[in-house]
Write a protein that holds these residues in place. Structure first.
Motif, PDB file in Angstrom:
ATOM      1  N   SER A  30      45.942  35.629 -35.090  1.00 37.82           N
ATOM      2  CA  SER A  30      45.688  36.656 -34.069  1.00 37.82           C
ATOM      3  C   SER A  30      44.245  37.121 -34.133  1.00 37.82           C
ATOM      4  CB  SER A  30      46.615  37.868 -34.283  1.00 37.82           C
ATOM      5  OG  SER A  30      47.968  37.517 -34.131  1.00 37.82           O
ATOM      6  N   VAL A  31      43.739  37.578 -32.984  1.00 36.52           N
ATOM      7  CA  VAL A  31      42.393  38.138 -32.931  1.00 36.52           C
ATOM      8  C   VAL A  31      42.385  39.331 -31.980  1.00 36.52           C
ATOM      9  CG1 VAL A  31      41.615  36.582 -31.090  1.00 36.52           C
ATOM     10  CG2 VAL A  31      39.944  37.664 -32.587  1.00 36.52           C
ATOM     11  N   ASP A  32      41.771  40.399 -32.435  1.00 39.25           N
ATOM     12  CA  ASP A  32      41.601  41.608 -31.631  1.00 39.25           C
ATOM     13  C   ASP A  32      40.264  41.480 -30.897  1.00 39.25           C
ATOM     14  OD1 ASP A  32      41.150  44.162 -30.600  1.00 39.25           O
ATOM     15  OD2 ASP A  32      42.082  45.150 -32.307  1.00 39.25           O
ATOM     16  N   LEU A  33      40.287  41.475 -29.556  1.00 41.33           N
ATOM     17  CA  LEU A  33      39.087  41.278 -28.768  1.00 41.33           C
ATOM     18  C   LEU A  33      38.326  42.568 -28.479  1.00 41.33           C
ATOM     19  CD1 LEU A  33      40.358  38.629 -26.187  1.00 41.33           C
ATOM     20  CD2 LEU A  33      39.385  38.299 -28.458  1.00 41.33           C
ATOM     21  N   PHE A  66      36.061  43.908 -30.205  1.00 43.99           N
ATOM     22  CA  PHE A  66      34.642  43.740 -30.498  1.00 43.99           C
ATOM     23  C   PHE A  66      33.875  43.162 -29.312  1.00 43.99           C
ATOM     24  CE2 PHE A  66      36.381  39.608 -31.444  1.00 43.99           C
ATOM     25  CZ  PHE A  66      35.409  38.727 -31.011  1.00 43.99           C
ATOM     26  N   ALA A  67      34.588  42.539 -28.372  1.00 46.08           N
ATOM     27  CA  ALA A  67      33.951  41.940 -27.199  1.00 46.08           C
ATOM     28  C   ALA A  67      34.143  42.794 -25.951  1.00 46.08           C
ATOM     29  CB  ALA A  67      34.515  40.554 -26.956  1.00 46.08           C
ATOM     30  N   GLY A  68      34.685  43.992 -26.134  1.00 41.00           N
ATOM     31  CA  GLY A  68      34.854  44.891 -25.008  1.00 41.00           C
ATOM     32  C   GLY A  68      36.173  44.777 -24.286  1.00 41.00           C
ATOM     33  N   PHE A  69      37.137  44.040 -24.845  1.00 41.97           N
ATOM     34  CA  PHE A  69      38.453  43.898 -24.233  1.00 41.97           C
ATOM     35  C   PHE A  69      39.504  44.670 -25.031  1.00 41.97           C
ATOM     36  CE2 PHE A  69      36.357  39.954 -22.851  1.00 41.97           C
ATOM     37  CZ  PHE A  69      36.606  39.999 -21.490  1.00 41.97           C
ATOM     38  N   ASN A  70      40.362  45.357 -24.324  1.00 41.13           N
ATOM     39  CA  ASN A  70      41.541  45.954 -24.952  1.00 41.13           C
ATOM     40  C   ASN A  70      42.635  44.887 -24.919  1.00 41.13           C
ATOM     41  OD1 ASN A  70      43.959  47.266 -25.525  1.00 41.13           O
ATOM     42  ND2 ASN A  70      43.355  49.164 -24.513  1.00 41.13           N
ATOM     43  N   ALA A  71      42.572  43.974 -25.888  1.00 41.37           N
ATOM     44  CA  ALA A  71      43.497  42.835 -25.901  1.00 41.37           C
ATOM     45  C   ALA A  71      43.552  42.213 -27.289  1.00 41.37           C
ATOM     46  CB  ALA A  71      43.054  41.776 -24.890  1.00 41.37           C
ATOM     47  N   VAL A  72      44.761  41.850 -27.706  1.00 40.54           N
ATOM     48  CA  VAL A  72      44.976  41.116 -28.954  1.00 40.54           C
ATOM     49  C   VAL A  72      45.686  39.820 -28.604  1.00 40.54           C
ATOM     50  CG1 VAL A  72      46.100  41.084 -31.208  1.00 40.54           C
ATOM     51  CG2 VAL A  72      45.114  43.220 -30.334  1.00 40.54           C
ATOM     52  N   ILE A  73      45.053  38.704 -28.905  1.00 38.49           N
ATOM     53  CA  ILE A  73      45.620  37.390 -28.588  1.00 38.49           C
ATOM     54  C   ILE A  73      46.235  36.789 -29.846  1.00 38.49           C
ATOM     55  CG2 ILE A  73      45.083  35.022 -27.896  1.00 38.49           C
ATOM     56  CD1 ILE A  73      42.945  36.150 -26.058  1.00 38.49           C
ATOM     57  N   THR A  74      47.443  36.270 -29.716  1.00 38.52           N
ATOM     58  CA  THR A  74      48.156  35.633 -30.827  1.00 38.52           C
ATOM     59  C   THR A  74      48.502  34.201 -30.447  1.00 38.52           C
ATOM     60  OG1 THR A  74      49.103  37.730 -31.574  1.00 38.52           O
ATOM     61  CG2 THR A  74      50.202  35.714 -32.312  1.00 38.52           C
ATOM     62  N   MET A  75      48.243  33.281 -31.369  1.00 37.61           N
ATOM     63  CA  MET A  75      48.580  31.874 -31.169  1.00 37.61           C
ATOM     64  C   MET A  75      49.574  31.433 -32.245  1.00 37.61           C
ATOM     65  SD  MET A  75      46.889  30.607 -28.553  1.00 37.61           S
ATOM     66  CE  MET A  75      45.466  30.966 -27.517  1.00 37.61           C
ATOM     67  N   LEU A  76      50.719  30.932 -31.830  1.00 37.41           N
ATOM     68  CA  LEU A  76      51.715  30.352 -32.728  1.00 37.41           C
ATOM     69  C   LEU A  76      51.623  28.833 -32.607  1.00 37.41           C
ATOM     70  CD1 LEU A  76      54.790  32.648 -31.962  1.00 37.41           C
ATOM     71  CD2 LEU A  76      53.049  32.933 -33.743  1.00 37.41           C
TER      72      LEU A  76
END
Length: 196
Positions: free
Chosen positions: A125-128, A130-140
Motif C-alpha cells: 500500500s502507498v499513501d498518496l 505526499f503527492a497532494g492526493f487524499n488517497a491510499v492505493i493497495t495492490m494485492l
C-alpha cells in the motif's frame, strides 16, 4: 496551489518464479510397500515417477503479455528486476522468491508434482498524501504458474488494485486507471541460466 506528481506503480507491486528435476526415492526397490507391492510401479505419484523440484538461482524474465490491464501497468511494474529463488525444499515442496533489487515483497511459494506452483498473496500500500492526493492505493498480488523444466517456468501474475480516499478518481486518472477496483493479469516466461 497544490502540485500533484505522477507516481510510478513499480514500488507498489510485486511480484514473480521456477522448476524440476528427476531423482530416485531412497526407499525404493526392496522396501516394504514399494516396487513389488500392489498399486506400485505403474501408478501416478509413485516411486518410479520422476521427482520434481525447481532449481534455486536467478530467474530472468522474457517478454510477457497482458491478459487484462485495468491497472495500467508495465512489465517493469509487475515483475521488475530478475528474481532469486532461494530455500528450495524438495521434501517440503516450498521455495522463497526474493527481489533484492526492488521493493517487491518476498514471496513464500509451494510447488506440486504436476509442476505447478503458487505463492502466498502479498499486499503493498502507498499513501498518496505526499503527492497532494487524499488517497491510499493497495495492490494485492498472487503469483502462480507452471514449470516446464527444472530451470524454466511460466509465471501468471494477478494483481488486484483498490483505492480508499476522496481523491481516488483523480489519482487513478493521472495513472491511466479508469476506475477502482482494477485488475491486471500478466503472463511471462522465466528462465534460470545459472542454477545453484
Amino acid at each position: 496551489m497544490t502540485i500533484r506528481h505522477a507516481l510510478p506503480f513499480a514500488a507498489l507491486l510485486i511480484p514473480l518464479i521456477f522448476v524440476a528435476c528427476p531423482s530416485e526415492d531412497g526407499d525404493d526397490d526392496d522396501a516394504t510397500d514399494d516396487d513389488d507391492a500392489t498399486d506400485d510401479d505403474d501408478a501416478t505419484d509413485d516411486d518410479d515417477a520422476a521427482f520434481f523440484f525447481p532449481l534455486a538461482g536467478p530467474y530472468e524474465f522474457g517478454f510477457g503479455s497482458f491478459g487484462t490491464n485495468e491497472c495500467s501497468l508495465g512489465q517493469a511494474d509487475v515483475v521488475g528486476a530478475p528474481v532469486q529463488m532461494l530455500e528450495v525444499s524438495p521434501s517440503g515442496g516450498t521455495f522463497l522468491l526474493d527481489y533484492p533489487e526492488s521493493a517487491i515483497v518476498d514471496q513464500n511459494c509451494t510447488f506440486e508434482q504436476d509442476m505447478s506452483y503458487e505463492c502466498a498473496q502479498t499486499s503493498s500500500s502507498v499513501d498518496l498524501g505526499f503527492a497532494g492526493f487524499n488517497a491510499v492505493i493497495t495492490m494485492l498480488t498472487i503469483n502462480s504458474g507452471t514449470f516446464s523444466s527444472d530451470t524454466e517456468a511460466q509465471f501468471v501474475i494477478e494483481i488486484a488494485g483498490s483505492c480508499n480516499g476522496l481523491d481516488c478518481q483523480a489519482a487513478g486518472q493521472q495513472q491511466g486507471v479508469a476506475q477502482w477496483p482494477c485488475t491486471t493479469v500478466y503472463t511471462v516466461p522465466a528462465v534460470n541460466n545459472n542454477p545453484l
